[in-house]
Design a protein around this motif. Structure first.
Motif, PDB file in Angstrom:
ATOM      1  N   TYR A   1      -4.287  -1.378   7.947  1.00 37.28           N
ATOM      2  CA  TYR A   1      -3.873  -1.375   6.542  1.00 37.28           C
ATOM      3  C   TYR A   1      -4.577  -2.514   5.825  1.00 37.28           C
ATOM      4  N   ASP A   2      -4.801  -2.325   4.545  1.00 36.90           N
ATOM      5  CA  ASP A   2      -5.419  -3.357   3.707  1.00 36.90           C
ATOM      6  C   ASP A   2      -4.304  -4.179   3.084  1.00 36.90           C
ATOM      7  N   PRO A   3      -4.153  -5.446   3.450  1.00 33.09           N
ATOM      8  CA  PRO A   3      -3.034  -6.249   2.930  1.00 33.09           C
ATOM      9  C   PRO A   3      -3.096  -6.482   1.425  1.00 33.09           C
ATOM     10  N   ARG A   4      -4.222  -6.180   0.814  1.00 29.03           N
ATOM     11  CA  ARG A   4      -4.332  -6.331  -0.640  1.00 29.03           C
ATOM     12  C   ARG A   4      -3.649  -5.191  -1.392  1.00 29.03           C
ATOM     13  N   LEU A   5      -3.322  -4.098  -0.660  1.00 28.42           N
ATOM     14  CA  LEU A   5      -2.817  -2.888  -1.309  1.00 28.42           C
ATOM     15  C   LEU A   5      -1.348  -2.610  -1.043  1.00 28.42           C
ATOM     16  N   HIS A   6      -0.708  -3.417  -0.192  1.00 30.85           N
ATOM     17  CA  HIS A   6       0.685  -3.182   0.175  1.00 30.85           C
ATOM     18  C   HIS A   6       1.504  -4.432  -0.148  1.00 30.85           C
ATOM     19  N   SER A   7       2.630  -4.245  -0.810  1.00 34.69           N
ATOM     20  CA  SER A   7       3.526  -5.366  -1.035  1.00 34.69           C
ATOM     21  C   SER A   7       4.257  -5.703   0.259  1.00 34.69           C
ATOM     22  N   PRO A   8       4.693  -6.950   0.430  1.00 26.28           N
ATOM     23  CA  PRO A   8       5.470  -7.285   1.635  1.00 26.28           C
ATOM     24  C   PRO A   8       6.718  -6.430   1.781  1.00 26.28           C
ATOM     25  N   ASP A   9       7.369  -6.120   0.655  1.00 23.39           N
ATOM     26  CA  ASP A   9       8.565  -5.285   0.715  1.00 23.39           C
ATOM     27  C   ASP A   9       8.245  -3.908   1.290  1.00 23.39           C
ATOM     28  N   ALA A  10       7.141  -3.299   0.839  1.00 22.07           N
ATOM     29  CA  ALA A  10       6.766  -1.983   1.328  1.00 22.07           C
ATOM     30  C   ALA A  10       6.355  -2.034   2.799  1.00 22.07           C
ATOM     31  N   LEU A  11       5.707  -3.115   3.188  1.00 23.19           N
ATOM     32  CA  LEU A  11       5.239  -3.237   4.568  1.00 23.19           C
ATOM     33  C   LEU A  11       6.376  -3.403   5.565  1.00 23.19           C
ATOM     34  N   MET A  12       7.500  -3.969   5.131  1.00 23.91           N
ATOM     35  CA  MET A  12       8.606  -4.200   6.061  1.00 23.91           C
ATOM     36  C   MET A  12       9.045  -2.909   6.739  1.00 23.91           C
ATOM     37  N   ALA A  13       9.244  -1.852   5.950  1.00 26.02           N
ATOM     38  CA  ALA A  13       9.689  -0.578   6.510  1.00 26.02           C
ATOM     39  C   ALA A  13       8.621   0.029   7.409  1.00 26.02           C
ATOM     40  N   LEU A  14       7.356  -0.110   7.010  1.00 22.46           N
ATOM     41  CA  LEU A  14       6.277   0.461   7.807  1.00 22.46           C
ATOM     42  C   LEU A  14       6.125  -0.276   9.138  1.00 22.46           C
ATOM     43  N   LYS A  15       6.263  -1.595   9.104  1.00 21.40           N
ATOM     44  CA  LYS A  15       6.161  -2.371  10.342  1.00 21.40           C
ATOM     45  C   LYS A  15       7.311  -2.043  11.295  1.00 21.40           C
ATOM     46  N   ALA A  16       8.502  -1.872  10.729  1.00 17.88           N
ATOM     47  CA  ALA A  16       9.654  -1.522  11.570  1.00 17.88           C
ATOM     48  C   ALA A  16       9.443  -0.162  12.224  1.00 17.88           C
ATOM     49  N   ALA A  17       8.886   0.792  11.482  1.00 18.98           N
ATOM     50  CA  ALA A  17       8.632   2.121  12.034  1.00 18.98           C
ATOM     51  C   ALA A  17       7.566   2.056  13.122  1.00 18.98           C
ATOM     52  N   ALA A  18       6.520   1.279  12.883  1.00 15.43           N
ATOM     53  CA  ALA A  18       5.459   1.152  13.880  1.00 15.43           C
ATOM     54  C   ALA A  18       5.994   0.526  15.165  1.00 15.43           C
ATOM     55  N   GLN A  19       6.864  -0.456  15.009  1.00 21.28           N
ATOM     56  CA  GLN A  19       7.434  -1.115  16.181  1.00 21.28           C
ATOM     57  C   GLN A  19       8.227  -0.117  17.032  1.00 21.28           C
ATOM     58  N   LYS A  20       8.992   0.759  16.371  1.00 22.23           N
ATOM     59  CA  LYS A  20       9.753   1.772  17.103  1.00 22.23           C
ATOM     60  C   LYS A  20       8.831   2.724  17.859  1.00 22.23           C
ATOM     61  N   ALA A  21       7.646   2.954  17.311  1.00 22.41           N
ATOM     62  CA  ALA A  21       6.698   3.873  17.935  1.00 22.41           C
ATOM     63  C   ALA A  21       5.838   3.175  18.987  1.00 22.41           C
ATOM     64  N   GLY A  22       6.031   1.862  19.168  1.00 21.70           N
ATOM     65  CA  GLY A  22       5.175   1.125  20.083  1.00 21.70           C
ATOM     66  C   GLY A  22       3.771   0.962  19.542  1.00 21.70           C
ATOM     67  N   ALA A  23       3.631   1.097  18.233  1.00 20.44           N
ATOM     68  CA  ALA A  23       2.326   1.005  17.580  1.00 20.44           C
ATOM     69  C   ALA A  23       2.122  -0.386  16.998  1.00 20.44           C
ATOM     70  N   THR A  24       0.912  -0.660  16.574  1.00 22.93           N
ATOM     71  CA  THR A  24       0.554  -1.937  15.970  1.00 22.93           C
ATOM     72  C   THR A  24       0.020  -1.693  14.571  1.00 22.93           C
ATOM     73  N   LEU A  25       0.574  -2.396  13.594  1.00 29.58           N
ATOM     74  CA  LEU A  25      -0.007  -2.383  12.248  1.00 29.58           C
ATOM     75  C   LEU A  25      -0.955  -3.570  12.153  1.00 29.58           C
ATOM     76  N   LYS A  26      -2.218  -3.273  11.888  1.00 28.77           N
ATOM     77  CA  LYS A  26      -3.253  -4.309  11.920  1.00 28.77           C
ATOM     78  C   LYS A  26      -3.864  -4.493  10.539  1.00 28.77           C
ATOM     79  N   PRO A  27      -3.742  -5.701   9.962  1.00 30.33           N
ATOM     80  CA  PRO A  27      -4.409  -5.945   8.678  1.00 30.33           C
ATOM     81  C   PRO A  27      -5.920  -5.983   8.862  1.00 30.33           C
ATOM     82  N   VAL A  28      -6.643  -5.460   7.896  1.00 30.37           N
ATOM     83  CA  VAL A  28      -8.107  -5.452   7.963  1.00 30.37           C
ATOM     84  C   VAL A  28      -8.675  -6.383   6.903  1.00 30.37           C
ATOM     85  N   ASP A  29      -9.754  -7.053   7.254  1.00 32.05           N
ATOM     86  CA  ASP A  29     -10.453  -7.890   6.274  1.00 32.05           C
ATOM     87  C   ASP A  29     -11.321  -7.034   5.360  1.00 32.05           C
ATOM     88  N   ALA A  30     -11.967  -6.030   5.955  1.00 37.43           N
ATOM     89  CA  ALA A  30     -12.825  -5.123   5.190  1.00 37.43           C
ATOM     90  C   ALA A  30     -12.208  -3.731   5.241  1.00 37.43           C
TER      91      ALA A  30
END
Length: 601
Positions: A117-146
Motif C-alpha cells: 500500500y502507498d502510505p500517502r494514499l491511506h489515512s491511519p484511521d482507514a489503515l487500522m481496519a485493513l491491518k487488522a484484517a490482514a493480521q487475521k489472514a496471516g498476511a502482511t501490509l507493506k508500505p511502499v516507497d515507490a
C-alpha cells in the motif's frame, strides 16, 4: 498521448494496465496491492494525475477501491455506482464487491500474502481496519516507497495540475486570513501543541482565504501547510501555482515554499508537539513525524468546525447565490414542464440544458458536481450519471430526477427536483408526497442546541417508516462556502458523526424513494442552522433551519389530501417565498409559469 479521465472511460483499461501493474508489483515482491480512490489529500474529486483507480480499472466514480493480486482482482464500489461500475469495468477481470467489504475481503483472500500500500494514499484511521484484517489472514501490509501503479503508469501519466492560487477576497470570506490564523493558532496552543500540519485542500483554502483550480468541481488548491501556535505559517505549493499577487495577499507571516521542501520541514519539527488529523491526513505524515522525533497529537483538523460554521458574510453570500441559482433552475423547470413534455430528450440533453441555464447567470465559476439526470429507471439510482449505453430518453408516464449545483464566488449550491413527464400515476403521487412530508419534517424541525445530525435523521424518515419505506443514503451532508459541495464534519444520517449542528452550518435536506427498475424521487434543498425562538415556558436554547434553496416543487406530484394543514401551509409559504425572491430575476413566459406553479395549493 497522455490519458484523461471522464465518465466515458472504458472497460479495456483493466486489460491494458493490470499486466503493467503486476509486473511492477513482482519487482517489489508484492503478492497484492491496494488501490484506494483517495489521493494524497483525501479529496473526493481528483485531478487526472491522481486518478489511479480509474487508470487501473476504468471506473471513474468518486468512491471506490480495488485490490489487485497476480491472479485475480476485485473492484469495490457503493450503491451509488451500480450502473457506472458495470459500464466501465470488465467483469472478466474484476470481481465486484461492496465498498464496505474491503477489510472482510482481505481476511479471506489475502492468506499469508504480502499486500502493498502507498502510505500517502491511506489515512491511519482507514489503515487500522485493513491491518487488522490482514493480521487475521496471516498476511502482511507493506508500505511502499515507490507506488508500483505510478511506475507502471509512467510517461502516460498526466502532469499534476498547476492552476494559479488566487485570493478569495474578504468581501466573500467575511474574515481576514490573519484573523483566522490567529484564532486557529490559539486553538492549537489550547490543545497543547506547538504546531498543526494541514493537508486537507479545503482547510488550506479556508485558512488562507485562497482558491484554486486543481480539483474538478471544487475551487481547491492542492498543497500543505504548517501553522504554528503563534499564527505564523509555512504554505507548501507547487511554485508554478504561485502568482505575483499571492505573496502580497498572504503577507510576511506566511512563508510560501516549494512542495519539495515539505519533508525537510516535517523533519524540522523534531522535539515539538504536532497536531494532525488521522481521518484527513495520510499515514505518511504520521510516519515521517514519528521518525523525526516529533510528538504527534492526534486531533480533529482545527479548521474543520470554524470552516463549517459560516459567518454572517458567508451566509448572506449563500443566500444571494441560491436566489441567482434558483432563477436558473426555475427557467430549467419551466423548460422541463413545457418543451421536454413534447420533445422527450435524452438525459444528456437534459444535463446540458440545466448547465446552459446556470451559465447564463454570468456568475457561474464551475458546477459543484457532475449533474445527475435520471429518467425512469435511472432515477432509482441515487447518484446515477448519464454514462454511455445507459443513457435513456425521457418517457411519458414516468419521472425525471435532476440533481445539480453551481460554484459561485459567494456560495455553493446543490438542489434536486423530481418532475412528472406526462400525467403522473396515483402511486407516483403517493410516494412523492411521502418524500415531501419527510422533507418538510426536516425543514421545520426545532432542536436543542448541541444536537447532532445523527439524532435528527429519524425525524425525516418517520413519514417513510410509517408507510414501510426507507432510503439508503443520508438525509443531509455539509456544504462549503465556494468550496466542496460535500464537506464535513456536519451531516444528517443514521450513521457517522455525533458532531453537534452549530449555528451557521449549511446542510442539505434530501430524503428520497427509489423503486428499482421503475423510477426514483428525491427533493433536496440546502438550509442553514439558525437560532430558533424558544416558546413561552421553554427552558433550553433551540436551533432550526432557514431555507436557502428556492425553486418550485412539482405540484402535479403532490397529493394535497395527504398533507396536514401545517404541511400544506409550509408548501404555500415556501412557494410564495420562491416567487418573491426568484420572480424578480425572471420574465416572459417563464415568469408567468412561475406564478402559476407557486400559487397556493
Amino acid at each position: 498521448m497522455r490519458q484523461t479521465f471522464d465518465e466515458t472511460t472504458d472497460p479495456s483499461f483493466g486489460a491494458k494496465h493490470l499486466p503493467l501493474l503486476r509486473a511492477e508489483m513482482a519487482k517489489q515482491g508484492l503478492d497484492g496491492f491496494l488501490i484506494p480512490h483517495e489521493d494524497e489529500h483525501q479529496n473526493e474529486y481528483l485531478p487526472d494525475a491522481n486518478e489511479r483507480l480509474a487508470w487501473a480499472t476504468g471506473f471513474t466514480g468518486s468512491a471506490g477501491a480495488a485490490v489487485v493480486f497476480h491472479d485475480r482482482a476485485s473492484m469495490f464500489t457503493d450503491g451509488r455506482y451500480t450502473v457506472q461500475v458495470k459500464a466501465q469495468t470488465d467483469p472478466a477481470l474484476f470481481e465486484r464487491r461492496d465498498l464496505n467489504d474491503v477489510a472482510a475481503y482481505l481476511e479471506t483472500a489475502a492468506k499469508e500474502a504480502v499486500i502493498g500500500y502507498d502510505p500517502r494514499l491511506h489515512s491511519p484511521d482507514a489503515l487500522m481496519a485493513l491491518k487488522a484484517a490482514a493480521q487475521k489472514a496471516g498476511a502482511t501490509l507493506k508500505p511502499v516507497d515507490a507506488n508500483p501503479l505510478d511506475l507502471a503508469w509512467g510517461a502516460d501519466r498526466p502532469a499534476q495540475p498547476t492552476a494559479p492560487v488566487v485570493p478569495h477576497e474578504d468581501v466573500h470570506s467575511g474574515e481576514s486570513h490573519a484573523s483566522k490564523r490567529a484564532r486557529i493558532g490559539k486553538a492549537v496552543a489550547d490543545a497543547g501543541a506547538d504546531a498543526v500540519v494541514l493537508t486537507a485542500s479545503m482547510s488550506i483554502a479556508w485558512l488562507f482565504n485562497v482558491r484554486g483550480g486543481d480539483v474538478i468541481r471544487s475551487p481547491l488548491p492542492i498543497g500543505q501547510a504548517i501553522l504554528a501556535a503563534d499564527g505564523k505559517a509555512r504554505l507548501f505549493l507547487d511554485t508554478a501555482k504561485v502568482t505575483n499577487a499571492l505573496p502580497a495577499w498572504l503577507g510576511d507571516d506566511v512563508r510560501i515554499e516549494a512542495t519539495e521542501q515539505l519533508p525537510a520541514a516535517l523533519d524540522g519539527l523534531s522535539g515539538r508537539k504536532v497536531m494532525i488529523d488521522p481521518s484527513l491526513s495520510s499515514a505518511w505524515y504520521f510516519d515521517r513525524l514519528d521518525a523525526a522525533g516529533a510528538t504527534v497529537v492526534r486531533a480533529m483538523d482545527p479548521c474543520a468546525i470554524p470552516r463549517a460554521a459560516k459567518n454572517a458574510v458567508e451566509i448572506e453570500g449563500s443566500r444571494r447565490a441560491h436566489i441567482r441559482d434558483g432563477a436558473a433552475l426555475s427557467r430549467f423547470l419551466h423548460w422541463v414542464d413545457t418543451v421536454v413534455q413534447e420533445t422527450l430528450p435524452d438525459e444528456r440533453e437534459v444535463v446540458e440544458a440545466l448547465e446552459r441555464f446556470r451559465e447564463q447567470t454570468g456568475a457561474l465559476k464551475d458546477l459543484s458536481f457532475d449533474t445527475i439526470a435520471g429518467a425512469g429507471p435511472n432515477g432509482a439510482l441515487p447518484h446515477y450519471k448519464p454514462v454511455g449505453a445507459s443513457i435513456r430518453k425521457v418517457e411519458k408516464g414516468s419521472l425525471l430526477l435532476v440533481d445539480g449545483g453551481g460554484q459561485y464566488l459567494d456560495g455553493t449550491t446543490d438542489v434536486t427536483r423530481t418532475m412528472a413527464v406526462g400525467e403522473p400515476s396515483e402511486d407516483q403521487r403517493h410516494k412523492f408526497t411521502l418524500v415531501l412530508k419527510a422533507h418538510i419534517a426536516m425543514a421545520t424541525i426545532r432542536f436543542p442546541a448541541g444536537t447532532s445530525g445523527m439524532a435528527l435523521d429519524a425525524i425525516a424518515r418517520a413519514p417513510m417508516w410509517a408507510a414501510g419505506l426507507d432510503y439508503d443514503h443520508g438525509t443531509g451532508h455539509g456544504v462549503g462556502s465556494y468550496l466542496g459541495v460535500h464537506e464535513g464534519p456536519q451531516r444528517i444520517a443514521k450513521w457517522g458523526t455525533t458532531e453537534p449542528l452549530l449555528e451557521g452550518m449549511i446542510l442539505s435536506n434530501e430524503p428520497g424513494y427509489y423503486r428499482e427498475g421503475h423510477w426514483g424521487i428525491r427533493i433536496e434543498t440546502l438550509q442553514v442552522v439558525t437560532p430558533a425562538e424558544v416558546p413561552e415556558g421553554g427552558e433550553r436554547p433551540m436551533h432550526g433551519f432557514e431555507q436557502l434553496t428556492f425553486a418550485p416543487i412539482d405540484r402535479k406530484l403532490i397529493s394535497v389530501e395527504m398533507l396536514t394543514p401545517d404541511e400544506r401551509a409550509y408548501v404555500d409559504a415556501y412557494h410564495a417565498e420562491t416567487l418573491a425572491k426568484v420572480g424578480p430575476l425572471m420574465d416572459g413566459e417563464a415568469l408567468d409559469w412561475l406564478k402559476r406553479v407557486c400559487a397556493p395549493l
